[in-house]
Design a protein around this motif. Structure first.
Motif, PDB file in Angstrom:
ATOM      1  N   ILE A 126       0.854  -1.189   0.000  1.00 22.16           N
ATOM      2  CA  ILE A 126       0.000   0.000   0.000  1.00 22.16           C
ATOM      3  C   ILE A 126       0.888   1.237   0.000  1.00 22.16           C
ATOM      4  N   PRO A 127       1.005   1.904  -1.129  1.00 22.71           N
ATOM      5  CA  PRO A 127       1.993   2.989  -1.257  1.00 22.71           C
ATOM      6  C   PRO A 127       1.757   4.154  -0.306  1.00 22.71           C
ATOM      7  N   GLN A 128       0.504   4.357   0.124  1.00 20.03           N
ATOM      8  CA  GLN A 128       0.235   5.529   0.972  1.00 20.03           C
ATOM      9  C   GLN A 128       0.628   5.303   2.428  1.00 20.03           C
ATOM     10  N   MET A 129       0.851   4.039   2.803  1.00 22.10           N
ATOM     11  CA  MET A 129       1.176   3.776   4.197  1.00 22.10           C
ATOM     12  C   MET A 129       2.685   3.767   4.395  1.00 22.10           C
ATOM     13  N   SER A 130       3.094   3.868   5.650  1.00 23.64           N
ATOM     14  CA  SER A 130       4.524   3.939   5.923  1.00 23.64           C
ATOM     15  C   SER A 130       5.174   2.578   5.657  1.00 23.64           C
TER      16      SER A 130
END
Lengths: 499, 317
Positions: A88-92
């Motif tokens: 998930i690219p938006q998560m760290s």
């Protein structure tokens, strides 16, 4: 450890897997190779629970296994790293690493401190030194891939499937990856390694299974298999196979100035300084394995793939930065590899599809002329023997072969000087295949320049007068005259540039 | 192959998605003739047609955009902008005022088109910007005031008659013919459909995809500005905060109910007109029978769902 026994998978009209068997031992790095459509992805999907086998069975750790969903396979310890990173690219970074298994403190809340600390330690082992609190999407693709790998291994994996893991990695990162693979190998984890880079396979893999047309054509120790043998097993066809409709290529070389000249085509990572030319009446084949840059080269010439440098000339006239509009105007016609996604317009009729690119010539003051369209549609439907209930039939309802012919008709209607054909006979029946092949001959005889890409080695050899061989976006050889044979092609593809 | 088996229900659904809307209108008209007093009077039909005309005009543009697999949420704001500009320029004459509002449409359309075609934003996001900002600007231009319009020429456009039929209806009908012609007979129309059907393929075929897309958004916005100025002409006042409010939803509904798939590649112009008429008839019928507006809304929702369900077969191909 993981065994596939006589597994078949049938899709409407195709046997994607035909009684495929192979064994993965613990601690083994097993290469899985084959061209497009050989059945690799289907096999991986069967192993990971995406598809259910129609026949045969899977055995895992000595017992019969059935993975109803990808989740089942993961819980059993089979992890997969896909070509495109599936995180998930938006998560760290840390969140991605621990997704679904986040460490908790004694109140049952997320223990961020511990998570970050552990993430840092784990990732250090994978050569990723970026801040674990950063958004994953801001990392380089290679680093993302490493995070995906770390995650896959963390889930107590016993089998790790890697699908083209190095396609987005820098050389240095590849070294790190290989270090990790060797480590996994020591820990007894079985690895299925899918790649087309022969150098890599020979560097890292113990065993190999080669698929072709849904069947296993070879399985065994990789060290015992010569490169050239590997390539010919992948690309070759049984001697009993059908023959192509190409005529014997005439050896006379025309001295006419080239109709197409590509010079120094370079595009970030994918293409490096590719140059070749095509004379009128000549069929130039582009050879190489999947991912060698053949389709990209063709698209770049057609203005549909961004180039960093290099130029394209048609009849000596420079295209300046090719765009699709300019390329078509200059007389370049591209038949893309993916007919459905980039070729035909399924919801429009045969007539609309054929006339699409030349509407301005078939109209007056912006109003289309039915008579002119009918004439041209009639001409090409007859010439290419397009079988449809009529010009009004939707292209989506035609057979693959006829769809391909409609696409070719559209290209020919533009009156091209050069035809760039990417897998022109893929997914079409034998009859249509022969027709398309003889059409290519005819068109070349009429003076068109043709560039032919085909994963079918025989088709390439028999169709082309000259073959330019690519590997990793570099021209590694050109076969001319008597060298245009399957043996020479295999040898050129197999010869490593950096042994 | 298996197509034989699947063909039968698909054909029925296809027929329904093509002609269902006409059938529904027919049934509704028959019902009204028998059960609604004064339905078949000229004054009633007049009112219905006048009310539906702006929706038809906006829906025409929307149908073109949807044909390219896009959507335009900014049409209501364009109407407001056009309406706000009318009183400002009316002092220079009717022609100047109309030109000013049309130019507003062109500008908004260019912005939408460039955002979608060149910047590569998704149409819903690109047009959302002007959906929000456009009306705001319109209210600023009109200083938040309702302004009366008394120019007789302009009022003639909104309330006059020609050969016994409202001018407004003539204009809408003429635009329907123009757009239908555009879609069926011109190079532009063919290209538009091809882009909606398969954009990568259309690009590879060497077509000027971006130019066509920008033109489509400009056309849609210009049609909306026409609807906006006609609304002013009809109501004889300009109220930027009310003109064209929520019309994007009515327009999209008309397009969808008329059988144009949201997946692009097909534009049904007459179907769109029929879709707008059907929704107008439904509302009118409900009002005539003293049903609550909330009931009307629920009925509209059901019609939309049916239309989308019927159009669904396209995807499975």
């Amino acid at each position: 450890m993981l065994e596939v026994l006589d597994v078949s998978k049938i899709f409407p009209g195709v046997r994607a897997l035909d009684r495929v068997s192979f064994r993965l031992a613990a601690g083994e790095v097993h290469a899985l190779v084959g061209e497009n459509g050989a059945g690799k992805s289907t096999l991986i999907k069967v192993l990971t629970g995406v598809y259910q086998p129609d026949e045969g069975e899977l055995r895992y750790q000595g017992e019969k296994a059935q993975f109803g969903t990808p989740m089942d396979a993961q819980h059993a310890g089979i992890s997969t790293i896909y070509q495109e990173v599936n995180l998930i690219p938006q998560m760290s970074v840390a969140h991605n690493l621990f997704l679904g298994r986040e460490p908790r403190n004694r109140f049952g809340l997320l223990d961020e401190k511990r998570m970050h600390h552990e993430a840092r330690e784990i990732l250090a082992g994978y050569g990723v030194t970026a801040d674990v609190k950063r958004q994953l999407g801001t990392l380089a693709l290679g680093a993302q891939q490493m995070v995906a790998l770390a995650r896959a291994v963390m889930i107590d994996a016993k089998v790790v499937i890697m699908d083209e893991p190095t396609s987005s990695l820098e050389p240095r990162e590849v070294e790190t990856l290989f270090g990790i693979i060797r480590d996994l190998h020591r820990r007894g984890i079985g690895i299925i390694y899918v790649s087309h880079r022969l150098d890599e396979l020979y560097q890292i893999c113990d065993a190999v299974t080669i698929l072709r047309d849904g069947r296993v054509v070879h399985t065994g120790k990789l060290a015992e298999l010569e490169r050239i043998k590997l390539v010919s097993l992948m690309l070759g066809r049984e001697m009993s196979g059908s023959f192509s409709a190409f005529k014997e290529s005439d050896p006379e070389v025309s001295d006419a100035p080239p109709v197409l000249r590509a010079r120094g085509l370079t595009s970030r990572r994918k293409l490096h300084d590719i140059s070749f030319e095509v004379r009128p009446g000549e069929v130039v084949g582009l050879g190489g394995l999947l991912g060698a840059g053949r389709s990209e080269t063709i698209k770049a010439i057609g203005g549909a793939y961004p180039l960093d440098s290099g130029d394209v000339q048609v009849d000596g006239v420079d295209l300046k930065k090719p765009t699709t509009v300019r390329a078509v105007k200059a007389g370049i016609a591209v038949q893309p590899e993916d007919r459905k996604a980039e070729g035909i317009i399924a919801g429009l009729s045969v007539r609309e599809n054929i006339a699409l690119a030349v509407l301005p010539q078939l109209s007056r003051f912006g109003l289309v002329s039915d008579a002119k369209i009918d004439a041209i549609v009639e001409k090409y439907m007859t010439r290419l023997r397009i079988k449809a209930s009529g010009p009004g039939q939707l292209v989506g309802d035609l057979s693959g072969g006829n769809q391909q012919k409609v696409l070719l008709a559209r290209l020919l209607a533009t009156g091209p000087r050069v035809l760039l054909l990417d897998e022109p006979t893929r997914g079409i029946d034998v009859g249509a295949k022969a027709e398309v092949q003889s059409l290519i001959d005819e068109l070349a005889a009429e003076g068109l320049g043709v560039v032919l890409v085909s994963s079918d080695a025989e088709e390439l050899i028999e169709g082309a007068d000259r073959v330019v061989v690519l590997r990793d976006g570099v021209v590694v050889g050109t076969l001319t005259g008597a060298e245009v044979t399957t043996e020479d092609l295999m040898a050129t593809i197999a010869a490593g540039g950096n042994q | 192959m298996t197509t034989q088996v699947a063909a039968r229900p698909a054909v029925n659904l296809k027929g329904l998605s093509q002609y269902g809307v006409y059938l529904a209108i027919l049934l509704l008209v028959l019902y009204n003739i028998f059960f609604t007093p004064y339905f078949l009077t000229w004054s009633n039909l007049r009112i219905q047609l006048i009310q539906v005309a702006p929706i038809v005009i906006v829906a025409l543009g929307m149908a073109l955009v949807i044909g390219t697999e896009g959507i335009d949420l900014s049409v209501g704001s364009v109407m407001a902008l056009a309406a706000a500009l009318i009183p400002l320029y009316l002092g220079y004459g009717v022609v100047a005022a109309i030109l000013a509002s049309l130019v507003a449409g062109v500008v908004v359309g260019l912005i939408n088109g460039v955002l979608v075609a060149r910047v590569g934003l998704q149409p819903i996001v690109a047009t959302l910007a002007l959906f929000v900002g456009g009306r705001g600007l319109a209210v600023v231009i009109s200083e938040g005031k309702l302004k009366d319009v008394r120019n007789p020429d302009l009022i003639y456009l909104g309330s006059g008659d020609l050969l016994g039929i409202p001018v407004l209806v003539w204009i809408a009908a003429a635009l329907v013919v123009v757009v239908a012609f555009l879609v069926r007979r011109t190079v532009f129309g063919r290209r538009l459909l091809a882009i909606g059907g398969n954009r990568p393929a259309t690009e590879l075929a060497g077509l000027p995809v971006k130019r066509v897309l920008i033109t489509v958004y400009v056309l849609c916005a210009v049609l909306a500005s026409i609807a906006g100025l006609l609304s002013v002409a009809r109501i004889q006042s300009s109220d930027a905060s009310a003109v064209g409010l929520l019309i994007e939803l009515s327009a999209i509904t008309a397009v969808v109910v008329g059988g144009t798939p949201l997946t692009g590649g097909k534009v049904r112009v007459l179907g769109t007109v029929a879709g707008a008429l059907l929704m107008q008839l439904v509302i009118a019928t409900m009002i005539k029978h003293n049903l609550q507006p909330s009931t009307t809304e629920m009925v509209q929702a059901v019609i939309i769902l049916i239309a989308v369900y019927v159009a669904r077969e396209r995807k499975t191909r």
